[in-house]
Design an enzyme around this catalytic site. Structure first.
Site, PDB file in Angstrom:
ATOM      1  N   ARG A 281       0.850  -1.193   0.000  1.00  0.00           N
ATOM      2  CA  ARG A 281       0.000   0.000   0.000  1.00  0.00           C
ATOM      3  C   ARG A 281       0.883   1.240   0.000  1.00  0.00           C
ATOM      4  O   ARG A 281       1.867   1.320   0.722  1.00  0.00           O
ATOM      5  CB  ARG A 281      -0.908   0.008   1.229  1.00  0.00           C
ATOM      6  CG  ARG A 281      -1.839   1.217   1.293  1.00  0.00           C
ATOM      7  CD  ARG A 281      -2.611   1.238   2.599  1.00  0.00           C
ATOM      8  NE  ARG A 281      -3.497   0.096   2.710  1.00  0.00           N
ATOM      9  CZ  ARG A 281      -3.786  -0.529   3.854  1.00  0.00           C
ATOM     10  NH1 ARG A 281      -3.224  -0.123   4.989  1.00  0.00           N
ATOM     11  NH2 ARG A 281      -4.604  -1.556   3.877  1.00  0.00           N
TER      12      ARG A 281
ATOM     13  N   ARG B  98      -3.549   2.850  17.437  1.00  0.00           N
ATOM     14  CA  ARG B  98      -4.319   2.248  16.342  1.00  0.00           C
ATOM     15  C   ARG B  98      -4.195   3.167  15.138  1.00  0.00           C
ATOM     16  O   ARG B  98      -3.629   4.247  15.216  1.00  0.00           O
ATOM     17  CB  ARG B  98      -5.785   2.099  16.772  1.00  0.00           C
ATOM     18  CG  ARG B  98      -6.572   0.986  16.119  1.00  0.00           C
ATOM     19  CD  ARG B  98      -6.111  -0.398  16.464  1.00  0.00           C
ATOM     20  NE  ARG B  98      -7.122  -1.404  16.123  1.00  0.00           N
ATOM     21  CZ  ARG B  98      -7.330  -1.895  14.903  1.00  0.00           C
ATOM     22  NH1 ARG B  98      -6.608  -1.480  13.892  1.00  0.00           N
ATOM     23  NH2 ARG B  98      -8.275  -2.807  14.694  1.00  0.00           N
ATOM     24  N   LYS B  99      -4.775   2.743  14.016  1.00  0.00           N
ATOM     25  CA  LYS B  99      -4.708   3.571  12.813  1.00  0.00           C
ATOM     26  C   LYS B  99      -5.494   4.861  13.004  1.00  0.00           C
ATOM     27  O   LYS B  99      -6.346   4.980  13.885  1.00  0.00           O
ATOM     28  CB  LYS B  99      -5.234   2.805  11.604  1.00  0.00           C
ATOM     29  CG  LYS B  99      -6.729   2.514  11.615  1.00  0.00           C
ATOM     30  CD  LYS B  99      -7.109   1.784  10.336  1.00  0.00           C
ATOM     31  CE  LYS B  99      -8.604   1.466  10.298  1.00  0.00           C
ATOM     32  NZ  LYS B  99      -8.984   0.760   9.065  1.00  0.00           N
TER      33      LYS B  99
ATOM     34  N   GLY C  36     -15.843  -7.632   2.847  1.00  0.00           N
ATOM     35  CA  GLY C  36     -15.735  -9.065   3.088  1.00  0.00           C
ATOM     36  C   GLY C  36     -15.849  -9.486   4.531  1.00  0.00           C
ATOM     37  O   GLY C  36     -16.002 -10.671   4.824  1.00  0.00           O
TER      38      GLY C  36
ATOM     39  N   CYS D  74     -13.722  -2.397   5.427  1.00  0.00           N
ATOM     40  CA  CYS D  74     -12.871  -1.635   4.509  1.00  0.00           C
ATOM     41  C   CYS D  74     -13.677  -1.126   3.317  1.00  0.00           C
ATOM     42  O   CYS D  74     -13.327  -0.118   2.713  1.00  0.00           O
ATOM     43  CB  CYS D  74     -11.701  -2.502   4.035  1.00  0.00           C
ATOM     44  SG  CYS D  74     -10.573  -2.979   5.365  1.00  0.00           S
ATOM     45  N   GLY D  75     -14.759  -1.821   2.983  1.00  0.00           N
ATOM     46  CA  GLY D  75     -15.626  -1.381   1.898  1.00  0.00           C
ATOM     47  C   GLY D  75     -16.629  -0.319   2.303  1.00  0.00           C
ATOM     48  O   GLY D  75     -17.428   0.127   1.482  1.00  0.00           O
TER      49      GLY D  75
END
Length: 594
Positions: A141, A255-256, A513, A518-519
């Protein structure tokens, strides 16, 4: 409405007009997506008393790296233990990646330390080992602020994935970014050098880091933009990675952390799902930003961003980013990974106490209260960017291309790079809906561009109406966390639904998924979250929880569960029913009869 020019990053004043002086606070109520959570986010402006001991920083600097203090190591999660054993950035700073790349995967798996390097620490370099489905292969990424890239960069990425044959491909992500797939470990050092040679980096793009700064995909070319977001997203990205050298002060977050800068009335940037969103606003005649904080998705909880009650001038965009990251780094949870995002910290401290922690880390220890003069017009109708549209520059247009579920092969990337050179300025722009925009096309070249075989056969500027808003995460084809396959299934289900019903307006459909989302299914009109369920015979099968009602824009709202655990093979009639009942679709058979 005039916008802030790209070469004038920090204006002393602006003639931009606010649409109204309404109260600019968003509704603080949040839509939970899995389990009930503390109501603290709903009353975040009311701060509980915070014990002084709770405000003691939990990390300290040692030899240039930020490490968790010994007294705060009880109950920490496995990822924190891996970071304590060896700071992941040493793989970059001390060139540990070169030594690691000489090892075979068999040698790697003989050592827990090496396995942790491969499966965890390499994510700080943007490398994700696909151990479950593609052992020995990595997804890489990048960092691509504002989604702006060049034909040269696109060709280089195409050359990387081309050598991997059927294992190599690229995806446009929901954060205006590239992910390339099929990478093998021995190639990584040279790929990193190649990225640097074309002005790219993959540094700090995974795990507990600041993710790609999102901005207006039409920045600098939009006749109606409020501000050109590119200078700000570039400055944030340069700060985050220290110009691709590695910013060790913010690489050990709990965390992110997702930032975005808003530049359009359309809110293409989705501010309500970011940890920090900069919302354009003037104050006393000076341009700046009000701040929203805490938006995120996770398996356990989903929250919309809420107002920090703070305004910063343009010159304080990076300082407030730095201050907030340091507060998060110093005070955030490091136990259960599902409770480590920044909103959990805001819940515990209360908004005023959290705001105070950010304020005291500002250069002058001052953080102004929010302005009432927001510049985003709340009644603005979101514009379509697919197709041909005039730019603010006379004689030029941009052309939005639909990239089905964001997936590209090497030859397609090479063709897009050629098209950007021949018809535009060699620039391409990625969008959060996984599409690509070619800017700066001379109007005299539009017809020739539209006749290009790639646009006729693959990446249409005018896709079928239900395909326009289709988004899908990687799915189980490549991702070990995904429960179901998404990209091919999203296309297949949509094609079948199109044969059943006719719709008159785009309907945004998102697939993810797994519950990590993430979607971004919660922002979709209709969302599909992968799960396992049972078919009519009681046998386990792939399924999806169906969400309905997500909204984007000023009236943002996270969607709610419509139906749980629908077998994937049964989704088509369910989707058709939703489209008919809630989106005005008409059955094809009735349409033909009429």
């Amino acid at each position: 409405m005039a916008s802030l020019p790209v070469n004038k990053i920090i204006p002393s004043s602006t003639t931009l007009l606010s649409s109204s002086n309404n109260n600019r606070r968003r509704n603080n109520s949040s839509i939970r997506c899995q389990k009930a959570v503390s109501p603290a986010a709903e009353t975040a402006a009311v701060s509980p008393s915070v014990d002084a001991a709770r405000l003691e920083p939990r990390v300290e600097e040692r030899d240039g790296f930020w490490v968790l203090k010994e007294e705060f190591r009880s109950g920490i999660n496995p990822a924190e233990k891996v970071k304590i054993e060896k700071d992941p950035m040493k793989l970059f700073i001390e060139d540990g990646i070169s030594d690691l790349a000489t090892l075979s995967m068999e040698e790697v798996d003989k050592s827990k330390h090496n396995k942790d390097d491969i499966d965890v620490r390499l994510k700080w370099l943007g490398l994700f080992h696909r151990r479950k489905h593609h052992y020995g292969r990595f997804m890489m990424r990048l960092k691509l602020p504002n989604g702006v890239t060049t034909s040269e960069q696109t060709r280089y990425l195409a050359s990387v994935i081309k050598k991997y044959g059927k294992d190599g491909c690229a995806d446009v992500t929901t954060r205006q970014n590239w992910q390339i797939r099929g990478v093998v470990l021995p190639d990584v050092p040279e790929i990193i050098k190649g990225l640097e040679s074309v002005g790219l980096t993959s540094l700090q793009s995974g795990m507990d880091n600041v993710r790609n700064p999102v901005g207006n995909p039409l920045a600098g070319i939009d006749p109606h933009e409020i501000v050109d977001t590119r200078p700000f997203t570039n400055l944030i990205s340069q700060f985050v990675t220290a110009n691709s050298r590695g910013n060790l002060s913010i690489t050990n977050l709990p965390r992110k952390w997702n930032p975005c800068v808003i530049g359009s009335h359309d809110l293409y940037e989705h501010p309500h799902i970011n940890d920090l969103a900069y919302m354009p606003a003037t104050k006393n005649g000076k341009f700046g930003f009000n701040l929203l904080v805490g938006g995120f998705f996770s398996i356990k909880r989903c929250e919309e961003a809420i107002p920090l009650d703070a305004w910063v001038s343009a010159e304080d965009v990076v300082p407030v980013c730095k201050a907030m990251l340091e507060a998060f780094r110093d005070l955030g949870f490091r136990g259960n990974r599902q409770k480590c995002r920044m909103m959990w910290l805001i819940d515990e401290l209360g908004m005023e106490a959290f705001r105070g922690e950010v304020e005291k880390r500002m250069p002058e220890q001052v953080l102004e209260r929010a302005s009432s003069e927001e510049l985003v017009q709340k009644d603005w109708e979101r514009r379509e960017y697919l197709g041909v549209h005039p730019q603010k520059q006379q004689g030029l247009s941009f052309v939005g291309l639909h990239i089905p579920v964001g997936r590209l092969q090497a030859d397609e990337m090479e063709e897009l790079a050629r098209i950007a050179d021949v018809y535009g300025s060699g620039e391409l722009r990625l969008t959060v809906e996984q599409n690509i925009i070619i800017p700066n096309v001379e109007n005299s070249k539009i017809d020739s561009l539209l006749n290009e075989p790639l646009l006729k056969e693959r990446y249409s500027p005018e896709p079928p109406i239900l395909m326009k808003g289709l988004v899908a995460c990687t799915g189980s084809q490549f991702c070990g966390q995904a429960i179901i396959e998404t990209k091919a299934r999203a296309l297949k289900v949509t094609e079948e639904v199109q044969r059943l019903v006719s719709v008159t307006r785009p309907v945004r459909m998102h697939w993810t998924g797994c519950p990590n989302s993430c979607g971004q299914v919660q922002v979709a009109d209709i969302g599909f979250m992968g799960c396992m369920t049972r078919d009519e015979n009681g046998k386990p099968c792939e399924g999806a929880d169906v969400f309905v009602g997500g909204r984007i824009g000023s009236d943002s709202h996270l969607g709610d569960i419509y139906k749980k655990a629908v077998p994937c093979k049964d989704l088509v009639p369910v989707v058709a029913e939703i489209l008919i009942n809630q989106f005005g679709a008409v059955p094809r058979e009735r349409e033909e009869a009429e």
